[in-house]
Design an enzyme around this catalytic site. Structure first.
Site, PDB file in Angstrom:
ATOM      1  N   HIS A 233     -62.234 -60.732 -46.582  1.00 23.15           N
ATOM      2  CA  HIS A 233     -63.685 -60.864 -46.493  1.00 23.15           C
ATOM      3  C   HIS A 233     -63.982 -62.345 -46.260  1.00 23.15           C
ATOM      4  CE1 HIS A 233     -67.813 -61.186 -47.928  1.00 23.15           C
ATOM      5  NE2 HIS A 233     -67.920 -59.895 -47.694  1.00 23.15           N
ATOM      6  N   HIS A 347     -75.356 -54.379 -48.613  1.00 22.22           N
ATOM      7  CA  HIS A 347     -76.592 -54.719 -49.331  1.00 22.22           C
ATOM      8  C   HIS A 347     -77.777 -53.945 -48.755  1.00 22.22           C
ATOM      9  CE1 HIS A 347     -74.688 -58.908 -50.317  1.00 22.22           C
ATOM     10  NE2 HIS A 347     -73.983 -57.895 -50.734  1.00 22.22           N
ATOM     11  N   TYR A 363     -77.051 -53.919 -54.264  1.00 23.11           N
ATOM     12  CA  TYR A 363     -76.496 -52.576 -54.091  1.00 23.11           C
ATOM     13  C   TYR A 363     -77.453 -51.473 -54.570  1.00 23.11           C
ATOM     14  CZ  TYR A 363     -72.342 -54.878 -52.546  1.00 23.11           C
ATOM     15  OH  TYR A 363     -71.461 -55.630 -51.789  1.00 23.11           O
TER      16      TYR A 363
HETATM   17  C1  DNO Z   1     -70.834 -58.911 -51.594  1.00 27.30           C
HETATM   18  C2  DNO Z   1     -69.521 -58.402 -51.190  1.00 27.30           C
HETATM   19  C3  DNO Z   1     -68.382 -59.241 -51.723  1.00 27.30           C
HETATM   20  C4  DNO Z   1     -67.066 -58.624 -51.369  1.00 27.30           C
HETATM   21  C5  DNO Z   1     -65.879 -59.429 -51.804  1.00 27.30           C
HETATM   22  C6  DNO Z   1     -64.618 -58.893 -51.202  1.00 27.30           C
HETATM   23  O1  DNO Z   1     -71.742 -58.191 -51.737  1.00 27.30           O
HETATM   24  O2  DNO Z   1     -69.473 -58.246 -49.826  1.00 27.30           O
HETATM   25  O3  DNO Z   1     -68.483 -59.323 -53.104  1.00 27.30           O
HETATM   26  O4  DNO Z   1     -66.953 -57.393 -51.987  1.00 27.30           O
HETATM   27  O5  DNO Z   1     -66.028 -60.761 -51.446  1.00 27.30           O
HETATM   28  O6  DNO Z   1     -63.537 -59.380 -51.897  1.00 27.30           O
END
Ligand code: DNO
Length: 389
Positions: A233, A347, A363
């Site tokens: 990510h 999101h 979320y």
């Molecule tokens: C945020 C997410 C991140 C993601 C991590 C992956 O909302 O996209 O927290 O889960 O960075 O390791």
């Protein structure tokens, strides 16, 4: 696309039934109860997998198997944690789960300054305000040396912005930064945060990258053997914060990782919102260039209100990233591969219908439901307009 949705396990107040009714086929989850560095037992993976299957969906992507801080720094028990990581990957593969998202950001995961930025219609979303964060850094946290890391213009504006916030506003920024995330980072006090930041003294950008490439190359044989795809990510935001080094913020960093880590199982989570945190990033070009190793996607969008201030868009398709164009490239890649890729609406706004229950920042049910519907509509529209996609 395969329609994905992040589910936080039993602690999530959004039920699997509701997720299924959103149109989701692929659940994105983790063993959030397990701390970074622990081995994930097959029985626990299977139990979670069964819950998802009983609800009519598949747990196909893990987000995340977090990387222990010792691995990032290559200190302490890092060798043991790498072995544990390999065991977890093997256990996941035994259960048929072969897409693993992770990040290599030190100390903090994604960072925002405001978790409740209000849009004109009264719904809220996440905001990133560089001046508020710099203000927090220099005047609340009082991190040694912080002042030197901001240019004169940012320093001056940060001071003004910070002083204009009342106590509640300043606390809102502090809480947003220090908030923990399930299974990844714990809630921190300012003192704990400062102490953790200090452990990265002497680890610069170059060193952190080296540590990441070494880690990835060390686990590569397991990836080859099991077929697990590791998809990093991107850094969020994609520039250094609190003096911490960064490793994956733009196309150049991706190219470097692909070169240093040649395994075809080492790739990307294409997160448009994280990449979009640098207005110069172009996710469409990134998809075109690096798409062969994109194993998982987070789609959302950003709107800028200043060159260093942005919030999440009202609509997942509109903003810094040309989502329709990107989706076209994404569909070309699916076609080339002969396989669908999991996308999750990343999101969503917190809306009136979300007020009935708690959810993790970003979320919500309502906001993501709309995000997913928009993405689905875009896919059908593109396929209709461009026969052959
Ligand atoms: C945020 C997410 C991140 C993601 C991590 C992956 O909302 O996209 O927290 O889960 O960075 O390791």
């Amino acid at each position: 696309m395969k329609q994905g949705w992040r589910w936080y396990g039993d602690a999530d107040e959004i039920t699997l039934k509701e997720i299924r009714q959103a149109g989701v086929t692929d659940v994105v989850a983790a063993l959030y109860e397990r701390k970074p560095g622990e081995v994930w037992p097959v029985a626990e993976i299977k139990a979670r997998q069964k819950k998802v299957a009983d609800a009519g969906m598949t747990w196909s992507v893990v987000e995340s198997v977090p990387i222990h801080e010792d691995i990032k720094k290559r200190t302490g028990d890092y060798k043991k944690y790498i072995e544990n990581y390999k065991k977890t990957l093997k256990n996941l593969a035994k259960c048929g789960i072969k897409t693993v998202c992770y990040n290599f950001m030190p100390v903090l995961d994604w960072t925002r300054s405001n978790l409740e930025y209000e849009l004109p219609d009264g719904s809220t979303c996440l905001e990133y305000n560089e001046y508020e964060l710099a203000g927090f850094d220099m005047f609340y946290l009082k991190r040694p040396g912080a002042e030197k890391e901001y240019d004169a213009k940012t320093r001056a504006k940060a001071k003004k912005v910070w002083n204009a916030l009342d106590k509640k506003g300043q606390k809102r920024v502090a809480d947003a930064v220090l908030m923990g995330l399930p299974g990844t980072v714990d809630d921190l006090t300012p003192e704990e945060f400062l102490a953790q930041l200090a452990t990265y003294k002497g680890i610069d950008d170059k060193q952190l990258r080296r540590n990441m490439y070494d880690f990835l190359n060390e686990i590569s044989p397991v990836l080859e053997e099991t077929g697990v795809n590791m998809c990093i990510h991107p850094d969020d935001p994609p520039h250094p914060i609190f003096g911490l080094p960064r490793i994956l913020s733009n196309a150049k960093d991706i190219a470097q990782m692909y070169k240093e880590c040649p395994s075809k199982h080492i790739g990307l989570t294409l997160c448009t919102g994280s990449l979009g945190g640098d207005p110069k990033n172009n996710a469409v070009e990134i998809m075109k260039k690096f798409g062969k190793r994109v194993f998982f996607c987070h789609f959302r969008n950003l709107e800028y209100t200043d060159d260093k201030v942005f919030h999440e868009s009202q609509c997942h398709l509109v903003g810094q990233t040309d989502l329709p164009k990107l989706f076209e490239e994404f569909l070309k890649e699916e076609k080339r591969r002969g396989e669908k890729i999991v996308v999750r609406p990343d999101h969503g706004r917190f809306m009136e219908i979300d007020k009935a229950r708690k959810c993790y920042a970003g979320y919500s049910y309502g906001g993501r439901l709309i995000g997913l519907a928009e993405l689905r509509g875009l896919e059908i529209g593109l396929k209709y307009a461009k026969k052959g996609l």
